[in-house]
Motif scaffolding. Structure first.
Motif, mmCIF file in Angstrom:
data_model
loop_
_atom_site.group_PDB
_atom_site.id
_atom_site.type_symbol
_atom_site.label_atom_id
_atom_site.label_comp_id
_atom_site.label_asym_id
_atom_site.label_seq_id
_atom_site.Cartn_x
_atom_site.Cartn_y
_atom_site.Cartn_z
ATOM 1 N N GLU A 84 32.530 -20.244 7.076
ATOM 2 C CA GLU A 84 32.151 -19.233 6.085
ATOM 3 C C GLU A 84 31.035 -19.697 5.158
ATOM 4 O OE1 GLU A 84 35.531 -21.678 4.383
ATOM 5 O OE2 GLU A 84 35.116 -20.732 6.305
ATOM 6 N N ASN A 85 30.783 -21.003 5.098
ATOM 7 C CA ASN A 85 29.707 -21.551 4.260
ATOM 8 C C ASN A 85 28.437 -21.840 5.059
ATOM 9 O OD1 ASN A 85 31.444 -21.561 1.980
ATOM 10 N ND2 ASN A 85 32.340 -23.471 2.706
ATOM 11 N N ALA A 86 28.361 -21.327 6.283
ATOM 12 C CA ALA A 86 27.230 -21.534 7.192
ATOM 13 C C ALA A 86 27.041 -23.008 7.538
ATOM 14 C CB ALA A 86 25.942 -20.929 6.629
ATOM 15 N N GLU A 87 28.134 -23.785 7.499
ATOM 16 C CA GLU A 87 28.098 -25.177 7.937
ATOM 17 C C GLU A 87 28.444 -25.219 9.419
ATOM 18 O OE1 GLU A 87 29.914 -27.526 4.111
ATOM 19 O OE2 GLU A 87 31.319 -26.458 5.404
ATOM 20 N N ILE A 88 27.723 -26.016 10.181
ATOM 21 C CA ILE A 88 28.020 -26.154 11.602
ATOM 22 C C ILE A 88 29.277 -27.004 11.742
ATOM 23 C CG2 ILE A 88 27.232 -27.084 13.805
ATOM 24 C CD1 ILE A 88 24.369 -26.373 12.894
ATOM 25 N N ALA A 108 30.088 -20.103 35.425
ATOM 26 C CA ALA A 108 29.748 -20.614 34.103
ATOM 27 C C ALA A 108 30.343 -22.008 33.988
ATOM 28 C CB ALA A 108 30.299 -19.704 33.020
ATOM 29 N N GLN A 109 29.570 -22.904 33.439
ATOM 30 C CA GLN A 109 30.019 -24.277 33.213
ATOM 31 C C GLN A 109 29.961 -24.530 31.709
ATOM 32 O OE1 GLN A 109 30.183 -26.879 35.881
ATOM 33 N NE2 GLN A 109 30.240 -28.702 34.608
ATOM 34 N N ILE A 110 31.046 -25.041 31.153
ATOM 35 C CA ILE A 110 31.080 -25.365 29.730
ATOM 36 C C ILE A 110 31.051 -26.883 29.576
ATOM 37 C CG2 ILE A 110 33.607 -25.229 29.574
ATOM 38 C CD1 ILE A 110 33.185 -24.006 26.738
ATOM 39 N N GLU A 111 30.194 -27.341 28.689
ATOM 40 C CA GLU A 111 29.996 -28.776 28.480
ATOM 41 C C GLU A 111 29.853 -29.058 26.997
ATOM 42 O OE1 GLU A 111 29.631 -31.270 30.753
ATOM 43 O OE2 GLU A 111 29.605 -30.093 32.584
ATOM 44 N N ALA A 112 29.947 -30.325 26.651
ATOM 45 C CA ALA A 112 29.641 -30.821 25.307
ATOM 46 C C ALA A 112 30.343 -30.021 24.210
ATOM 47 C CB ALA A 112 28.129 -30.854 25.085
ATOM 48 N N VAL A 113 31.608 -29.746 24.414
ATOM 49 C CA VAL A 113 32.391 -29.042 23.401
ATOM 50 C C VAL A 113 32.793 -30.070 22.345
ATOM 51 C CG1 VAL A 113 34.473 -27.696 22.936
ATOM 52 C CG2 VAL A 113 33.267 -27.420 25.116
ATOM 53 N N ARG A 114 32.387 -29.816 21.138
ATOM 54 C CA ARG A 114 32.713 -30.738 20.044
ATOM 55 C C ARG A 114 33.041 -29.948 18.786
ATOM 56 N NH1 ARG A 114 31.836 -33.511 23.884
ATOM 57 N NH2 ARG A 114 31.172 -35.681 23.963
ATOM 58 N N ILE A 115 33.948 -30.503 18.016
ATOM 59 C CA ILE A 115 34.314 -29.949 16.721
ATOM 60 C C ILE A 115 34.126 -31.059 15.697
ATOM 61 C CG2 ILE A 115 36.187 -28.949 15.334
ATOM 62 C CD1 ILE A 115 37.289 -27.978 18.144
ATOM 63 N N ARG A 116 33.541 -30.694 14.585
ATOM 64 C CA ARG A 116 33.334 -31.682 13.529
ATOM 65 C C ARG A 116 34.663 -32.353 13.182
ATOM 66 N NH1 ARG A 116 30.647 -29.353 8.310
ATOM 67 N NH2 ARG A 116 32.762 -29.506 7.510
ATOM 68 N N LYS A 117 34.641 -33.656 13.024
ATOM 69 C CA LYS A 117 35.863 -34.452 12.881
ATOM 70 C C LYS A 117 36.798 -33.921 11.789
ATOM 71 C CE LYS A 117 36.026 -38.829 14.109
ATOM 72 N NZ LYS A 117 35.692 -40.243 14.155
ATOM 73 N N ASP A 118 36.280 -33.512 10.659
ATOM 74 C CA ASP A 118 37.133 -33.045 9.564
ATOM 75 C C ASP A 118 37.696 -31.643 9.795
ATOM 76 O OD1 ASP A 118 34.471 -32.012 9.183
ATOM 77 O OD2 ASP A 118 34.987 -31.512 7.123
ATOM 78 N N LYS A 119 37.299 -30.999 10.888
ATOM 79 C CA LYS A 119 37.780 -29.639 11.184
ATOM 80 C C LYS A 119 38.671 -29.594 12.432
ATOM 81 C CE LYS A 119 35.612 -27.672 7.796
ATOM 82 N NZ LYS A 119 36.373 -27.151 6.670
ATOM 83 N N ARG A 120 38.976 -30.751 12.994
ATOM 84 C CA ARG A 120 39.820 -30.786 14.193
ATOM 85 C C ARG A 120 41.271 -30.487 13.828
ATOM 86 N NH1 ARG A 120 36.907 -36.191 16.508
ATOM 87 N NH2 ARG A 120 34.890 -35.196 16.819
ATOM 88 N N GLY A 121 41.976 -29.891 14.773
ATOM 89 C CA GLY A 121 43.390 -29.583 14.567
ATOM 90 C C GLY A 121 43.642 -28.274 13.843
#
Length: 176
Positions: A84-88, A108-121
């Motif tokens: 909501e703060n336009a942060e990736i 379709a191939q999905i690759e390089a899926v990443r979530i910022r460490k503080d937003k995991r879980g």
């Protein structure tokens, strides 16, 4: 309940509220050149990424060159997810591969899926995959496939919980 037992519950309730708020206000968009550094930072921020990526400031030109190739290819979509703060807070790459098999079908191939460490879980990954599945269907793909490193058992379990099945054995050869 004692105060000690209330603390974990309170922390859980706060985390759940944060997750709900984040997921409801997530925005998916095509990455821009200005996003590349943040994407590479997320890709490099795990045990395997640390060994193969080169996240530096300024960013090595190889990453910017790769972005230009991806960005100009109509069969590639490098996506960022913003809160909501336009942060990736997440990223993924979709590739659409035309085949002669399946009557000229598209995979379709999905690759390089990443979530910022503080937003995991927080359920962000599940929401990202739901979005990717929808996007693959919009592009008329007949399936969405992925590869994952066998050294990532949590990721494998996550993908299986989403409905992915290990139907083939993948093989690679790395070139020096």
């Amino acid at each position: 309940f004692t105060k000690q037992s209330d603390k974990p519950f309170s922390a859980y309730a706060n985390r759940w509220q944060q997750a709900k708020k984040t997921i409801l206000k997530m925005t998916f968009r095509k990455a821009t050149r200005n996003d590349v550094s943040k994407i590479v930072k997320m890709i490099a921020d795990d045990e395997l990424g640390k060994t193969r990526e080169n996240y530096l400031t300024p960013l090595p030109t190889e990453y910017l060159n790769a972005f230009e190739n991806i960005n100009t290819d109509q069969n590639q979509e490098l996506i960022v997810v913003e809160n909501e703060n336009a942060e990736i807070i997440g990223t993924l790459q979709l590739s659409f591969i035309q085949y002669l098999t399946y009557r000229g079908g598209i995979r379709a191939q999905i690759e390089a899926v990443r979530i910022r460490k503080d937003k995991r879980g927080l359920g962000i990954g599940k929401t990202m995959f739901k979005w990717a599945i929808k996007r693959a269907k919009e592009r008329n793909a007949h399936l969405l496939q992925l590869t994952t490193d066998k050294k990532r058992p949590k990721a494998i379990k996550f993908y299986e919980d989403l409905g992915f099945k290990a139907t083939h054995e993948g093989m690679k050869i790395h070139f020096e």
